[in-house]
Design a protein around this motif. Structure first.
Motif, PDB file in Angstrom:
ATOM      1  N   GLY A 107      10.200 -14.722  -3.010  1.00  0.00           N
ATOM      2  CA  GLY A 107      10.503 -14.211  -1.676  1.00  0.00           C
ATOM      3  C   GLY A 107      10.513 -12.695  -1.630  1.00  0.00           C
ATOM      4  O   GLY A 107      10.028 -12.087  -0.668  1.00  0.00           O
ATOM      5  N   THR A 108      11.073 -12.089  -2.661  1.00  0.00           N
ATOM      6  CA  THR A 108      11.113 -10.623  -2.729  1.00  0.00           C
ATOM      7  C   THR A 108       9.714 -10.037  -2.787  1.00  0.00           C
ATOM      8  O   THR A 108       9.403  -9.063  -2.089  1.00  0.00           O
ATOM      9  CB  THR A 108      11.921 -10.180  -3.953  1.00  0.00           C
ATOM     10  OG1 THR A 108      13.253 -10.690  -3.858  1.00  0.00           O
ATOM     11  CG2 THR A 108      11.971  -8.659  -4.045  1.00  0.00           C
ATOM     12  N   TYR A 109       8.862 -10.635  -3.603  1.00  0.00           N
ATOM     13  CA  TYR A 109       7.499 -10.114  -3.753  1.00  0.00           C
ATOM     14  C   TYR A 109       6.697 -10.295  -2.474  1.00  0.00           C
ATOM     15  O   TYR A 109       5.915  -9.416  -2.092  1.00  0.00           O
ATOM     16  CB  TYR A 109       6.800 -10.811  -4.914  1.00  0.00           C
ATOM     17  CG  TYR A 109       5.605 -10.061  -5.432  1.00  0.00           C
ATOM     18  CD1 TYR A 109       5.754  -8.995  -6.309  1.00  0.00           C
ATOM     19  CD2 TYR A 109       4.318 -10.419  -5.039  1.00  0.00           C
ATOM     20  CE1 TYR A 109       4.662  -8.294  -6.788  1.00  0.00           C
ATOM     21  CE2 TYR A 109       3.215  -9.720  -5.508  1.00  0.00           C
ATOM     22  CZ  TYR A 109       3.404  -8.660  -6.384  1.00  0.00           C
ATOM     23  OH  TYR A 109       2.313  -7.962  -6.839  1.00  0.00           O
ATOM     24  N   ARG A 110       6.889 -11.415  -1.791  1.00  0.00           N
ATOM     25  CA  ARG A 110       6.187 -11.635  -0.524  1.00  0.00           C
ATOM     26  C   ARG A 110       6.615 -10.601   0.512  1.00  0.00           C
ATOM     27  O   ARG A 110       5.773 -10.100   1.283  1.00  0.00           O
ATOM     28  CB  ARG A 110       6.456 -13.047  -0.005  1.00  0.00           C
ATOM     29  CG  ARG A 110       5.643 -14.127  -0.710  1.00  0.00           C
ATOM     30  CD  ARG A 110       5.653 -15.414   0.090  1.00  0.00           C
ATOM     31  NE  ARG A 110       7.004 -15.910   0.297  1.00  0.00           N
ATOM     32  CZ  ARG A 110       7.621 -16.753  -0.506  1.00  0.00           C
ATOM     33  NH1 ARG A 110       7.000 -17.199  -1.595  1.00  0.00           N
ATOM     34  NH2 ARG A 110       8.836 -17.172  -0.237  1.00  0.00           N
ATOM     35  N   ALA A 111       7.897 -10.282   0.545  1.00  0.00           N
ATOM     36  CA  ALA A 111       8.375  -9.269   1.494  1.00  0.00           C
ATOM     37  C   ALA A 111       7.737  -7.914   1.205  1.00  0.00           C
ATOM     38  O   ALA A 111       7.353  -7.193   2.135  1.00  0.00           O
ATOM     39  CB  ALA A 111       9.899  -9.170   1.429  1.00  0.00           C
ATOM     40  N   MET A 112       7.614  -7.575  -0.057  1.00  0.00           N
ATOM     41  CA  MET A 112       6.984  -6.301  -0.400  1.00  0.00           C
ATOM     42  C   MET A 112       5.490  -6.320  -0.102  1.00  0.00           C
ATOM     43  O   MET A 112       4.917  -5.301   0.293  1.00  0.00           O
ATOM     44  CB  MET A 112       7.247  -5.957  -1.872  1.00  0.00           C
ATOM     45  CG  MET A 112       8.683  -5.552  -2.151  1.00  0.00           C
ATOM     46  SD  MET A 112       8.915  -4.821  -3.802  1.00  0.00           S
ATOM     47  CE  MET A 112       8.708  -6.287  -4.823  1.00  0.00           C
ATOM     48  N   ARG A 113       4.851  -7.470  -0.272  1.00  0.00           N
ATOM     49  CA  ARG A 113       3.426  -7.565   0.030  1.00  0.00           C
ATOM     50  C   ARG A 113       3.169  -7.362   1.525  1.00  0.00           C
ATOM     51  O   ARG A 113       2.204  -6.699   1.905  1.00  0.00           O
ATOM     52  CB  ARG A 113       2.889  -8.929  -0.394  1.00  0.00           C
ATOM     53  CG  ARG A 113       2.751  -9.134  -1.893  1.00  0.00           C
ATOM     54  CD  ARG A 113       1.697  -8.254  -2.507  1.00  0.00           C
ATOM     55  NE  ARG A 113       0.394  -8.398  -1.878  1.00  0.00           N
ATOM     56  CZ  ARG A 113      -0.664  -7.677  -2.209  1.00  0.00           C
ATOM     57  NH1 ARG A 113      -0.573  -6.746  -3.145  1.00  0.00           N
ATOM     58  NH2 ARG A 113      -1.819  -7.863  -1.598  1.00  0.00           N
ATOM     59  N   VAL A 114       4.026  -7.926   2.354  1.00  0.00           N
ATOM     60  CA  VAL A 114       3.878  -7.742   3.804  1.00  0.00           C
ATOM     61  C   VAL A 114       4.050  -6.267   4.168  1.00  0.00           C
ATOM     62  O   VAL A 114       3.284  -5.703   4.959  1.00  0.00           O
ATOM     63  CB  VAL A 114       4.899  -8.612   4.565  1.00  0.00           C
ATOM     64  CG1 VAL A 114       4.902  -8.263   6.052  1.00  0.00           C
ATOM     65  CG2 VAL A 114       4.583 -10.085   4.371  1.00  0.00           C
ATOM     66  N   SER A 115       5.056  -5.632   3.580  1.00  0.00           N
ATOM     67  CA  SER A 115       5.280  -4.217   3.832  1.00  0.00           C
ATOM     68  C   SER A 115       4.103  -3.379   3.334  1.00  0.00           C
ATOM     69  O   SER A 115       3.677  -2.418   3.998  1.00  0.00           O
ATOM     70  CB  SER A 115       6.572  -3.762   3.152  1.00  0.00           C
ATOM     71  OG  SER A 115       6.815  -2.389   3.378  1.00  0.00           O
ATOM     72  N   LEU A 116       3.557  -3.742   2.170  1.00  0.00           N
ATOM     73  CA  LEU A 116       2.397  -3.023   1.630  1.00  0.00           C
ATOM     74  C   LEU A 116       1.212  -3.119   2.581  1.00  0.00           C
ATOM     75  O   LEU A 116       0.515  -2.130   2.831  1.00  0.00           O
ATOM     76  CB  LEU A 116       2.029  -3.593   0.262  1.00  0.00           C
ATOM     77  CG  LEU A 116       0.741  -3.049  -0.370  1.00  0.00           C
ATOM     78  CD1 LEU A 116       0.872  -1.560  -0.660  1.00  0.00           C
ATOM     79  CD2 LEU A 116       0.401  -3.817  -1.637  1.00  0.00           C
ATOM     80  N   SER A 117       0.971  -4.313   3.117  1.00  0.00           N
ATOM     81  CA  SER A 117      -0.148  -4.502   4.032  1.00  0.00           C
ATOM     82  C   SER A 117      -0.004  -3.624   5.271  1.00  0.00           C
ATOM     83  O   SER A 117      -0.984  -3.020   5.739  1.00  0.00           O
ATOM     84  CB  SER A 117      -0.239  -5.978   4.439  1.00  0.00           C
ATOM     85  OG  SER A 117      -1.285  -6.190   5.359  1.00  0.00           O
ATOM     86  N   ARG A 118       1.215  -3.526   5.784  1.00  0.00           N
ATOM     87  CA  ARG A 118       1.438  -2.680   6.960  1.00  0.00           C
ATOM     88  C   ARG A 118       1.226  -1.211   6.636  1.00  0.00           C
ATOM     89  O   ARG A 118       0.645  -0.466   7.440  1.00  0.00           O
ATOM     90  CB  ARG A 118       2.857  -2.895   7.484  1.00  0.00           C
ATOM     91  CG  ARG A 118       3.096  -4.280   8.078  1.00  0.00           C
ATOM     92  CD  ARG A 118       4.556  -4.484   8.394  1.00  0.00           C
ATOM     93  NE  ARG A 118       4.793  -5.806   8.973  1.00  0.00           N
ATOM     94  CZ  ARG A 118       5.997  -6.335   9.154  1.00  0.00           C
ATOM     95  NH1 ARG A 118       7.086  -5.650   8.795  1.00  0.00           N
ATOM     96  NH2 ARG A 118       6.123  -7.531   9.684  1.00  0.00           N
TER      97      ARG A 118
END
Length: 237
Positions: A107-118
């Motif tokens: 879950g933590t990594y997915r949250a960072m991936r979404v932020s990275l994409s933005r």
């Protein structure tokens, strides 16, 4: 160059279509330079903020305090945004003692991936426009050139005795359209290539930070209790 063959004189003497081509290329050039200056400032600011955040993160600061300092700001961008997204999700998932560490880290990594994409989408803003201008401007200029030369030879065929003075203005206005196409395209291509490389480097740095930060949080998920305070950014033994 005489007044009759000046750039402005040739523009006013050109046909309506060639004038529209020149104005379109001029507008594209102005917009490109505007976006080039904007992207240059934005990427320079992103690199500066990344360096400041990395220095603070790896200085041994308490992660809870660092998170509170960042969220207190009106806006958080770049690597700091990835940290806030990952840390917030990590703390939220750790509140449930039944959540396994693997699920917490996923879950933590997915949250960072979404932020990275933005963040990457924001850094790449206006780059497609520069790529488009760099690709099509020479062809638009070439279209104006062909049209101008065609009109010049049509006019030449309607007279009994042709002279160079009769055909020169039409050819000159046609070549100006070509020059304007190159003038719009070259800076756009250079800017696009330069900024794309800078965005790629920033994305790699962000990705490396995500991996390092995930390793730190993984250790915390394995050895810390949900009510334990988060320690510094340095990995714990």
């Amino acid at each position: 160059m005489s007044s009759e063959l000046s750039i402005f004189g040739l523009f006013w003497q050109a046909s309506l279509l060639v004038q529209l081509v020149m104005l379109l290329l001029l507008a594209a050039s102005v917009a490109s330079w505007t976006f080039i200056f904007q992207r240059s400032r934005a990427l320079s600011r992103a690199k500066s903020e990344m360096k400041k955040f990395e220095d603070k993160f790896w200085s041994g600061v308490d992660l809870n305090r660092l998170y509170q300092e960042l969220v207190a700001r009106q806006s958080v961008q770049g690597m700091a945004s990835l940290f806030c997204a990952g840390f917030k999700e990590f703390v939220r998932l750790r509140k449930s003692s039944s959540t396994p560490s693997e699920a917490i880290m996923d879950g933590t990594y997915r949250a960072m991936r979404v932020s990275l994409s933005r963040e990457i989408d924001e850094l790449e803003s206006r780059l497609p426009f520069l790529a488009t201008v760099g690709s099509i401007s020479p062809y638009i200029g070439l279209f104006g050139t062909v049209w101008g030369i065609m009109n010049a030879f049509i006019a030449l065929g309607e007279v009994q005795q042709a002279t160079l003075a009769m055909v020169a203005p039409g050819i000159a206005e046609a070549l100006i359209a070509t020059a304007m196409g190159l003038f719009a395209a070259i800076p756009a291509v250079i800017g696009y290539n330069r900024f794309s490389h800078q965005v790629e480097k920033l994305e790699n740095n962000y990705g490396n930070f995500m991996e390092e930060f995930s390793s730190i949080l993984h250790r915390q998920a394995l050895v810390s209790k949900p009510d334990s305070s988060m320690s510094s950014g340095q990995p714990q033994g």
